[in-house]
Design an enzyme around this catalytic site. Sequence first.
Site, PDB file in Angstrom:
ATOM      1  N   CYS A 188       0.823  -1.209   0.000  1.00 15.80           N
ATOM      2  CA  CYS A 188       0.000   0.000   0.000  1.00 15.80           C
ATOM      3  C   CYS A 188       0.859   1.263   0.000  1.00 15.80           C
ATOM      4  O   CYS A 188       0.659   2.165  -0.805  1.00 15.80           O
ATOM      5  CB  CYS A 188      -0.930  -0.004   1.208  1.00 15.80           C
ATOM      6  SG  CYS A 188      -1.952   1.475   1.318  1.00 15.80           S
ATOM      7  N   CYS A 221      -1.689   1.690  -2.961  1.00 12.27           N
ATOM      8  CA  CYS A 221      -2.687   2.758  -2.855  1.00 12.27           C
ATOM      9  C   CYS A 221      -2.115   4.160  -2.698  1.00 12.27           C
ATOM     10  O   CYS A 221      -2.624   5.103  -3.307  1.00 12.27           O
ATOM     11  CB  CYS A 221      -3.658   2.468  -1.715  1.00 12.27           C
ATOM     12  SG  CYS A 221      -3.191   1.207  -0.553  1.00 12.27           S
ATOM     13  N   LYS A 268      -0.165   5.365  -5.926  1.00 19.07           N
ATOM     14  CA  LYS A 268      -1.168   5.383  -6.993  1.00 19.07           C
ATOM     15  C   LYS A 268      -2.061   6.604  -6.852  1.00 19.07           C
ATOM     16  O   LYS A 268      -2.351   7.300  -7.832  1.00 19.07           O
ATOM     17  CB  LYS A 268      -2.006   4.112  -6.935  1.00 19.07           C
ATOM     18  CG  LYS A 268      -3.180   4.085  -7.886  1.00 19.07           C
ATOM     19  CD  LYS A 268      -4.165   2.997  -7.490  1.00 19.07           C
ATOM     20  CE  LYS A 268      -4.838   3.293  -6.163  1.00 19.07           C
ATOM     21  NZ  LYS A 268      -5.701   2.188  -5.709  1.00 19.07           N
ATOM     22  N   TYR A 283      -9.734  -3.322 -10.875  1.00 18.40           N
ATOM     23  CA  TYR A 283      -9.622  -1.910 -10.539  1.00 18.40           C
ATOM     24  C   TYR A 283      -8.223  -1.363 -10.779  1.00 18.40           C
ATOM     25  O   TYR A 283      -8.061  -0.186 -11.137  1.00 18.40           O
ATOM     26  CB  TYR A 283     -10.082  -1.659  -9.099  1.00 18.40           C
ATOM     27  CG  TYR A 283      -9.154  -2.160  -8.020  1.00 18.40           C
ATOM     28  CD1 TYR A 283      -8.172  -1.336  -7.489  1.00 18.40           C
ATOM     29  CD2 TYR A 283      -9.265  -3.451  -7.515  1.00 18.40           C
ATOM     30  CE1 TYR A 283      -7.324  -1.786  -6.488  1.00 18.40           C
ATOM     31  CE2 TYR A 283      -8.427  -3.916  -6.528  1.00 18.40           C
ATOM     32  CZ  TYR A 283      -7.455  -3.079  -6.012  1.00 18.40           C
ATOM     33  OH  TYR A 283      -6.607  -3.538  -5.029  1.00 18.40           O
ATOM     34  N   GLU A 309      -7.572   1.908 -13.030  1.00 23.26           N
ATOM     35  CA  GLU A 309      -6.925   3.078 -12.425  1.00 23.26           C
ATOM     36  C   GLU A 309      -5.680   3.494 -13.198  1.00 23.26           C
ATOM     37  O   GLU A 309      -5.467   4.686 -13.478  1.00 23.26           O
ATOM     38  CB  GLU A 309      -6.568   2.775 -10.968  1.00 23.26           C
ATOM     39  CG  GLU A 309      -7.785   2.701 -10.063  1.00 23.26           C
ATOM     40  CD  GLU A 309      -7.473   2.234  -8.656  1.00 23.26           C
ATOM     41  OE1 GLU A 309      -8.232   2.550  -7.740  1.00 23.26           O
ATOM     42  OE2 GLU A 309      -6.452   1.529  -8.466  1.00 23.26           O
ATOM     43  N   HIS A 364     -26.634  21.693   0.490  1.00 28.23           N
ATOM     44  CA  HIS A 364     -26.888  22.295  -0.824  1.00 28.23           C
ATOM     45  C   HIS A 364     -25.968  23.486  -1.069  1.00 28.23           C
ATOM     46  O   HIS A 364     -25.717  24.271  -0.161  1.00 28.23           O
ATOM     47  CB  HIS A 364     -28.346  22.737  -0.895  1.00 28.23           C
ATOM     48  CG  HIS A 364     -28.748  23.268  -2.229  1.00 28.23           C
ATOM     49  ND1 HIS A 364     -28.947  22.455  -3.326  1.00 28.23           N
ATOM     50  CD2 HIS A 364     -28.949  24.541  -2.653  1.00 28.23           C
ATOM     51  CE1 HIS A 364     -29.279  23.201  -4.364  1.00 28.23           C
ATOM     52  NE2 HIS A 364     -29.284  24.478  -3.988  1.00 28.23           N
ATOM     53  N   GLU A 402     -25.910  15.562  -1.954  1.00 29.61           N
ATOM     54  CA  GLU A 402     -27.305  15.666  -1.532  1.00 29.61           C
ATOM     55  C   GLU A 402     -28.228  14.816  -2.400  1.00 29.61           C
ATOM     56  O   GLU A 402     -29.353  14.497  -1.997  1.00 29.61           O
ATOM     57  CB  GLU A 402     -27.765  17.121  -1.534  1.00 29.61           C
ATOM     58  CG  GLU A 402     -27.874  17.749  -2.911  1.00 29.61           C
ATOM     59  CD  GLU A 402     -28.397  19.182  -2.855  1.00 29.61           C
ATOM     60  OE1 GLU A 402     -29.301  19.448  -2.049  1.00 29.61           O
ATOM     61  OE2 GLU A 402     -27.877  20.024  -3.620  1.00 29.61           O
TER      62      GLU A 402
END
Length: 451
Positions: A42, A47, A50, A176, A180, A436, A441
Site C-alpha cells: 500500500c 494505494c 497510486k 480496478y 486506475e 446544498h 445531496e
Amino acid sequence: MAYDFDLFVIGAGSGGVRAARFAAGFGAKVAVAESRYLGGTCVNVGCVPKKLLVYGAHVADELEQAAGYGWTLEEGHFDWGTLIANKNREIERLNGIYRNLLVNSGVTLLQGHARMTGAHEVEVEGQRYSAANILIATGGWPQVPDIPGKELAITSNEAFYLKELPRRVLVVGGGYIAVEFAGIFQGLGADTTLLYRGDLFLRGFDGSVRTHLKEELEKRGLDLQFNADIQRIDQQADGSLKATLKDGRELIADCVFYATGRRPMLDNLGLENTGVELDERGYIRVDDLYRTTEPSVFALGDVIGRVQLTPVALAEGMAVARHLFKPEQYRSVDYQNIPTAVFSQPPIGTVGLTEEQALAAGHKIQIFESRFRAMKLTLTDLQEKTLMKLVVDAETDKVLGCHMVGPDAGEIIQGLGIALKAGATKQQFDETIGVHPTAAEEFVTMRTVTR
C-alpha cells in the site's frame, strides 16, 4: 518453554504493523521481519503512490475546466520525472513513520528475509528466533501470464519507477488496478489502450456502475478493447513492443502494463516446515481467528485471500492482537458493507450489495438511480455525467447498497458506509436534510423508483 518473542510477525505491511504495534501495546514481546520496504504494498507500490499519480493526472481536468471560470493559462507542460521524484520523497517519509511507529512501540525490527524453520522458530539472515506465535503478513505480488515475451511487460511494481512516461501504453486487465492505471497514463498524456479478455471490466461491481464508467472513459478518448487478449510480446528494432493478440491483430506500444491479478507472497517462507496448509486457490487456510492449520501460526491480509484491501488488513491485524493478548477486547472483523473506492477517472465509490447481488440473495428490490452533469461543469463544455444509485429492499425499506461514479465518490461513500452499517432505511435517507448545493445531496433527494 521460554520463547524469545511472544509474537513474531513476518511482513511489515499494514496488517503486520498494526498487529505488532498493538500486541506490543498490550504487553507482548514482539518482533517484525521485513525484507523489502516498511509499509508494504500500500505505502510503496500500491494505494498511496497510486493516489498521488491519480492526483497528478487529475490536474489535466482542472486545467481544462479553468477557462470556463475565467482563467487564461499558458499551455501546460507535464514532467514525469518531477512527479516521480516528489512521490519517492513522500514514500520515504512514510517509510520513516512506519519505522518510528514500530520502534517507539517497543517492537524489535529485523530487516531481512524471514523463513520459518518450525512451528515456533523463524530464521532471519542466519539468526534463529523462537516465538510462541508467528504471524504471516507478507501480502501479495502481481502476476503476468506465462506468454512469450512476458519479461518485456511491467506491473504496478515497476510502473511507479519508470524513468519517463511512455508515449504509447497497453494496459492489460479488467480489475480496478487496470482501470486506475489506464486513467493515470491517459490523464498524464500517454496514448492509452485498455485490453480486457472479458465483455466488460470490473466484474463484481454493480452493472450500472460498470456500464456508466465505460461510457465516461470512452468520452475521454480512452481506447477500450474488450474480448481481447495478448498472445505474445516481441521487441521491435526501434525498441518499441509489438503485442500480437489472440485474434491475430498486432498493436504497437512503448509499454505493456499487466494488471491481471495478484498471488499470495509465500516464496521461501518455510511453510513446509510447519503444518500450514493452503486452500484450493493457493491462499493460506485460516479459521475465524486467523489461525492456520498449525496452531501457533496465524495469517492475515492478502495471503489469506478474503477481502484484499488495506483497511481490512488493519482490522484483521487488530483482531489478531486482541485475540492473543487482550481477549476481553476482541471483536471479529465484519466483512459486510465494506466501503470501497476505485480511483478511476471519474472515480467509483460503492458500499453494500450491488443490484445483481441483492437479486441473487432473494431480495425484492427497488432501484433509485440518478445521472446528472455536475454543477462544476456547467460553465464548461465538458459533458461528463455523475451516476448515483441506491438499492433498496422493497419489503423492509432498508438500503442494501449505495453506488456512485463521479467526482469525490470515495469521500462521499465513506459516510454512507456508516449509514448502511447502522441499518438505515430509505425513509431515513429521505428525511435527512441535504447539503446544498452539493452532489452528495442527491443521495437523500432521490424520490422516484427507477425500476
